[in-house]
Design an enzyme around this catalytic site. Structure first.
Site, short mmCIF file in Angstrom:
data_model
loop_
_atom_site.label_atom_id
_atom_site.label_comp_id
_atom_site.label_asym_id
_atom_site.label_seq_id
_atom_site.Cartn_x
_atom_site.Cartn_y
_atom_site.Cartn_z
CG ASP A 1 67.92 -39.39 108.87
OD1 ASP A 1 68.97 -38.89 109.28
OD2 ASP A 1 67.85 -40.55 108.44
CD GLU B 1 72.68 -43.83 105.93
OE1 GLU B 1 72.77 -44.65 106.85
OE2 GLU B 1 72.98 -42.64 106.07
C1 FRU Z 1 70.64 -41.59 108.05
C2 FRU Z 1 70.29 -42.81 108.91
C3 FRU Z 1 69.23 -43.62 108.21
C4 FRU Z 1 68.58 -44.34 109.35
C5 FRU Z 1 68.63 -43.31 110.43
C6 FRU Z 1 68.81 -43.86 111.81
O1 FRU Z 1 71.12 -40.52 108.78
O2 FRU Z 1 71.45 -43.58 109.18
O3 FRU Z 1 69.72 -44.47 107.21
O4 FRU Z 1 67.28 -44.77 109.06
O5 FRU Z 1 69.71 -42.46 110.14
O6 FRU Z 1 68.68 -42.88 112.76
#
Ligand code: FRU
Length: 509
Positions: A50, A232
């Site tokens: 992300d 998320e």
């Molecule tokens: C989304 C996610 C988020 C988390 C991150 C962990 O892709 O699962 O929810 O903070 O990646 O790397």
């Protein structure tokens, strides 16, 4: 579901930990540079997911990102860092935030604390404050439910170094296994910070006077939107709608996307500082392709809203055929409100700064396609990366085929009968690293307009389709065994392309 996914992520991490040494010795350096995006952000080495902490400050766009600095699969997350003055050319910076005893550093956001509500600012300078999730792996392994908590860190040197707040975590988990990805904004009418937090199957809004003490305001979404997976990476912001302000809530979901796996839905509505009220109940996606996830917008950009997503999908992100680095970001996109009849939608288009990489367009008017036309025959040549713009005055079936002389191809097109755009990567090259990768994906067409415009951004291993001024968007990655070097347009009906523009794009690397 997400807890399971994290074990899966950690399995890869442990495997890599065991095999990193061997891999470094046996993998020829730069072997997979052929797939290295030429106009998209990718990490210098190793893993990215992300985008995080995107903030514009003193003429610089900051991009932090979920990063594993020691492996090309997901593992203990750090915040990597890159900066740009134009959203297009990125400079790699040292890692910004490292894991600590409260956990690894999951996704989150960053703000400019203009009035120094935190007291972190020095000498009248506004500090940058990052708000992120501390993910406690030990707690997760022990089967606890409160292993994700929200923490803050600040920087008084334009994001170069970060000091973690001694009172972390600032928002403690009430016992929700998925409690993460805080996106924070300043809510001017009540002069308070608002945190939009993903809490399993819904969004929870919190507010704070100083980014340190948080109170719960409301929940949204348990009964609305897509729920095929965990929620998320949310974002809450306003967009201009003919001089009026509308509120937009973005929520990523994994799995459960329209074309399987990860995707990002949005809601348009109103927010009064406490609760979000949507103006529609149907599910809408910011991008219908499989490879745009966890996208959010830059903070502190005034009325301009610039969105960036992770150009991958949790279905296969860890096994795509690159090893020295893995995954990339989409092209930054500007979000706008668009009306279609009584409905209002979000449209996304590549930021205008992309023109900095564009060479003089080769433009062809009134191009008649009866069967199949080789674009290079009309434009002189086709090389990637490039941008291809089409405007068509009749709505008919057509395909644009990007291919190499190994017989590998990516087909992008429109299917009139189903009123859908599609991208077919079933014969695109390397496809067997994961069973769901080779597929044909679709996006609805939202307008009844009898004119169509399409803009395609094609990099060496990705395509982004923006149709009808950004109303229908699809993003896909692909891995041909030999780079694509041909583009054909094909139609079973006779079709007149009013204007075709071929624009070669300079690499920003
Ligand atoms: C989304 C996610 C988020 C988390 C991150 C962990 O892709 O699962 O929810 O903070 O990646 O790397």
């Amino acid at each position: 579901m997400k807890v399971k996914l994290h074990y899966q992520k950690y399995f890869f991490f442990i495997m890599m930990f065991v095999s990193t040494e061997t891999l470094c010795q046996t993998t020829p350096k730069n072997k997979d540079e052929v797939y290295r995006p030429q106009i998209h952000f990718s990490p210098e080495t190793n893993w990215v997911n992300d985008p995080n902490g995107m903030v514009y400050h003193k003429g610089v766009y900051h991009l932090f990102y979920q990063h594993h600095p020691y492996s090309s699969v997901w593992g203990p997350m750090h915040w990597g860092h890159a900066t740009s003055r134009d959203l297009i050319s990125w400079k790699h910076q040292p890692i910004a935030i490292y894991p600590d005893s409260t956990g690894t550093i999951f996704s989150g956001s960053a703000v400019v604390d203009k009035t120094n509500t935190t007291g972190f600012g020095k000498k009248g300078q506004a500090p940058l404050v990052a708000i992120y999730t501390s993910h406690n792996y030990k707690g997760e392994k022990e089967g606890r439910s409160d292993f994700q908590n929200q923490s803050i860190a600040y920087s008084n040197d334009e994001g170069k170094t970060w000091i973690k707040y001694s009172g972390n975590p600032v928002l403690k988990n009430p016992g929700i296994t998925d409690f993460r990805d805080p996106k924070v904004m300043w809510y001017e009418p009540k002069k308070k910070w608002v945190m939009t937090l993903a809490t399993k199957d819904r969004i929870t809004f919190y507010s704070s006077p100083d980014l340190k003490k948080w109170s719960k305001e409301s929940e949204f979404g348990k009964e609305v939107g897509a729920h095929g997976g965990v929620w998320e990476c949310p974002d809450l912001f306003t967009l201009d709608d003919n001089g009026k302000k509308v509120w937009v809530l973005i929520v990523s979901i994994n799995p459960g996307g329209p074309n399987k796996g990860s995707a990002t839905q949005y809601f348009i509505g109103d927010f009064n500082g406490k609760t979000f009220t949507p103006s529609h109940t149907d599910t809408r996606w910011i991008d219908y392709g499989p490879d745009n996830y966890a996208g959010i917008t830059w903070s502190n950009t005034g009325n301009r809203k610039i969105f960036l997503g992770w150009m991958s999908n949790w279905l296969y992100a860890q096994v795509v055929p690159t090893e020295t680095w893995r995954n990339a970001m989409t092209i930054p996109r500007e979000l706008k409100i668009k009306h279609v009849g009584k409905d209002i939608f979000i449209a996304s288009l590549p930021v205008s700064e992309l023109s900095r990489l564009q060479s003089q367009p080769v433009s062809i008017s009134n191009l008649k396609i009866n069967n199949r036309i080789d674009i290079a025959g009309k434009t002189g040549k086709v090389t990637l990366p490039c941008r291809i713009n089409l405007s068509i005055d009749t709505i008919k079936d057509f395909s644009l085929i990007v291919s190499n002389d190994e017989g590998e191809e990516l087909i992008i097109g429109f299917d009139k009968q189903h009123n859908q755009y599609f991208i077919n990567r079933t014969k695109s090259g390397k496809i067997d690293f994961q069973k769901e990768f080779a597929a044909r994906h679709t996006a609805p067409r939202f307008t009844n307009n009898n004119k169509m415009n399409i803009s395609l951004i094609i990099d060496v291993s990705s395509v982004e389709l923006f149709a009808d001024d950004g109303l229908s968007v699809m993003t896909e990655v692909f891995f041909p065994n030999k780079l694509y070097n041909q583009v054909h347009i094909q139609s079973s009906e006779s079709i007149l392309i009013k204007k075709l523009e071929y624009i070669s794009l300079k690499s920003n690397r």
